[in-house]
Design a protein around this motif. Sequence first.
Motif, PDB file in Angstrom:
ATOM      1  N   TRP A   1      49.283 189.241  -7.038  1.00 41.32           N
ATOM      2  CA  TRP A   1      49.542 190.263  -6.026  1.00 41.32           C
ATOM      3  C   TRP A   1      51.029 190.572  -5.828  1.00 41.32           C
ATOM      4  CZ3 TRP A   1      45.666 192.870  -3.301  1.00 41.32           C
ATOM      5  CH2 TRP A   1      44.358 192.430  -3.557  1.00 41.32           C
TER       6      TRP A   1
ATOM      7  N   LYS B   1      51.229 195.912  -2.402  1.00 42.45           N
ATOM      8  CA  LYS B   1      49.799 195.657  -2.597  1.00 42.45           C
ATOM      9  C   LYS B   1      49.264 194.735  -1.505  1.00 42.45           C
ATOM     10  CE  LYS B   1      48.697 197.937  -6.368  1.00 42.45           C
ATOM     11  NZ  LYS B   1      47.753 199.060  -6.345  1.00 42.45           N
ATOM     12  N   VAL B   2      50.096 193.775  -1.122  1.00 50.46           N
ATOM     13  CA  VAL B   2      49.685 192.864  -0.048  1.00 50.46           C
ATOM     14  C   VAL B   2      49.533 193.638   1.257  1.00 50.46           C
ATOM     15  CG1 VAL B   2      50.241 190.741   1.188  1.00 50.46           C
ATOM     16  CG2 VAL B   2      50.948 191.029  -1.204  1.00 50.46           C
TER      17      VAL B   2
ATOM     18  N   ASP C   1      48.395 184.367  -2.393  1.00 52.35           N
ATOM     19  CA  ASP C   1      47.725 185.009  -3.523  1.00 52.35           C
ATOM     20  C   ASP C   1      46.253 184.631  -3.590  1.00 52.35           C
ATOM     21  OD1 ASP C   1      49.273 186.661  -5.662  1.00 52.35           O
ATOM     22  OD2 ASP C   1      47.648 185.725  -6.792  1.00 52.35           O
TER      23      ASP C   1
ATOM     24  N   LEU D   1      44.301 186.443  -0.850  1.00 49.85           N
ATOM     25  CA  LEU D   1      44.107 187.864  -1.171  1.00 49.85           C
ATOM     26  C   LEU D   1      42.996 188.055  -2.201  1.00 49.85           C
ATOM     27  CD1 LEU D   1      47.878 188.780  -1.351  1.00 49.85           C
ATOM     28  CD2 LEU D   1      46.250 189.826   0.250  1.00 49.85           C
ATOM     29  N   SER D   2      43.007 187.270  -3.252  1.00 52.71           N
ATOM     30  CA  SER D   2      41.987 187.416  -4.303  1.00 52.71           C
ATOM     31  C   SER D   2      40.606 187.047  -3.772  1.00 52.71           C
ATOM     32  CB  SER D   2      42.344 186.545  -5.512  1.00 52.71           C
ATOM     33  OG  SER D   2      43.554 186.962  -6.094  1.00 52.71           O
TER      34      SER D   2
ATOM     35  N   TRP E   1      39.340 189.807  -1.661  1.00 52.85           N
ATOM     36  CA  TRP E   1      38.891 190.909  -2.518  1.00 52.85           C
ATOM     37  C   TRP E   1      37.461 190.671  -2.993  1.00 52.85           C
ATOM     38  CZ3 TRP E   1      40.209 195.642  -4.595  1.00 52.85           C
ATOM     39  CH2 TRP E   1      39.504 196.049  -5.723  1.00 52.85           C
TER      40      TRP E   1
ATOM     41  N   LEU F   1      45.096 196.356  -9.269  1.00 48.86           N
ATOM     42  CA  LEU F   1      46.473 195.878  -9.136  1.00 48.86           C
ATOM     43  C   LEU F   1      47.436 196.621 -10.056  1.00 48.86           C
ATOM     44  CD1 LEU F   1      45.776 192.046  -8.850  1.00 48.86           C
ATOM     45  CD2 LEU F   1      46.698 193.536  -7.055  1.00 48.86           C
TER      46      LEU F   1
END
Length: 575
Positions: free
Chosen positions: A95, A104-105, A154, A157-158, A161, A201
């Motif tokens: 990210w 993106k974050v 990171d 975030l993933s 998602w 991304l």
Amino acid sequence: MRYFILLISTLGIIACSRTPDQPAGPVNRKALTRDSLRRIAEARFQDTRTASAGAIREIIETREPDDRYKARGVSLYSSVLLPKLYIENNFNLLWINHFDSIHKVEEMSAFLEDIIFHGLIPEHYHAAEIRQSLTELAKDSALIYNSTFLANLDLLLSDAWFMAASHLYFGKIDPESLEAQWGIRRDKPDIPFDRYLKTMLSQETVEEGFRHFYPPHPGYEAMVAEAKRLTTLKDGDFSIKADLKNSSLKPGDSSAYIAEIKRKLAFLGLYTPDTLTNPDKYDDRLLESVKKLQEHFGYNTDGAIGKNAFKALNMTVEQRIGQLYVNMERLRWMPDSLEHTYIQVNIADFTLDVFREGDTLLRMRTIVGKEYRETPVFNARITYLVFSPSWTVPPTIQRKDVIPEVRRNTGYLARKNMKVYDSKGRLVDPASVNWSRDGMRYTIRQSPGAQNALGKVKFMFPNKHNIYLHDTPSRNLFARDERTFSSGCIRIEKPYDLALILMSDMEGWTPERIRQAMDAGIEKTVVLKNPAGVYLTYLTAWGTKAGVIHYRTDIYNRDAEMLKALREKHTKWKT
């Protein structure tokens, strides 16, 4: 220390960058310093990325058996895609690829905050932890060089998602966990959420990336937008208390209630106030707004402000939002692709639509099951029709409806053109039966004809519920606003038109022949050349392609259970 020495060396080089032999000329020392500092920051960040990869690998490798991965002390959901993704990426950050680029974050954080408008709870997708991370980074920019901080962010975030994408695509609630089950098979293909993440991304915004997982229903995004709009109105909501004594207000009437009705319609965005007209008079502008309201709620658009119009006006903003959320989830349960020709019945809307390649061929009103004989939600295929059908009375109807009538008057059967048969199929004289004691031992069948409960044709899609579509002799009921009068099966307004469409590719079945078969009084079964899909759905709110939002009464009281389930934290996941 390494970066401090490099910085001092760089500044020394800049200071000595002009030699006595050089011609005098402007040297932009600020630009040189800025570029040098940037190179130092980049080198430092690359070292941080390398260290972050080690931190991510350690988190993935040191998980206890049967435990979940953790980041910032928070349990992560994904146990399959998360390690797969990072192993394939050599455990590198996904990210944040540059020390001064966290857009993106920020996009992901903003989307997760707004996921509430999809009926999902932001805190169920690490929104609070991601928000806190951004707050900490804003207060201390040096954290961009903290490998542990970046590794944990990171992973959060993933993981967010994967879970958000899964819920937007498959739905958050397991339909089988509900008391009122949803029996429509999803038939949705598995989707590579990790590949979609990599594409997003590198090529898309976060919102564009998530849009791949939205239901294909054309009005879904309009529902999201409406939920966002209504949320801004919640604090200003109000109800109208009126007693019309079973009467209604019509165009030309004057009433103290009308000014308040105009104010509520204006609040909902359906009326533009006009200070030049009498506020207490039911004028043409109000008529137009009332008809819009009635259309949005599925009522007859006669413009009369009575019980149903007040019911629509006084449906709270909170209730509207709740219905949008519940029905977004129902749309997520629907299959992504449907048959070439298919029929969709919305039980809560009392309507049937016929579609072919996405175009609406036919629309009609329906009558559905009573509250205590609810029409179920499921899908099947219409495989055959029966013209001039007889009707074998189902056991439940025989016990609860027919036998009580026969006990009062045995002439009821003759009047309804019904005959009685024993277990061997022999005709029985109704007068010889002890209906109080033995009524359920016999089969009651209604012969084809004008009084037959199934009308002139029935459309069969064999299913465990024994539900089908059929004509009806009780045509007057289609004029009602709410039409819950059947014993579970679906009575349809335009059976002839539906037969024409379903049999359009069958040689010899002309419109005239179909009409004759319906009126023949002799039962005839016809197997369709191409079976059509049929979907019995239950939607109490939806958006149209043009962005118009519709609401319906929750006739079977199913929404509350779903809304409660949407607010509960999930315990199962697919990633």
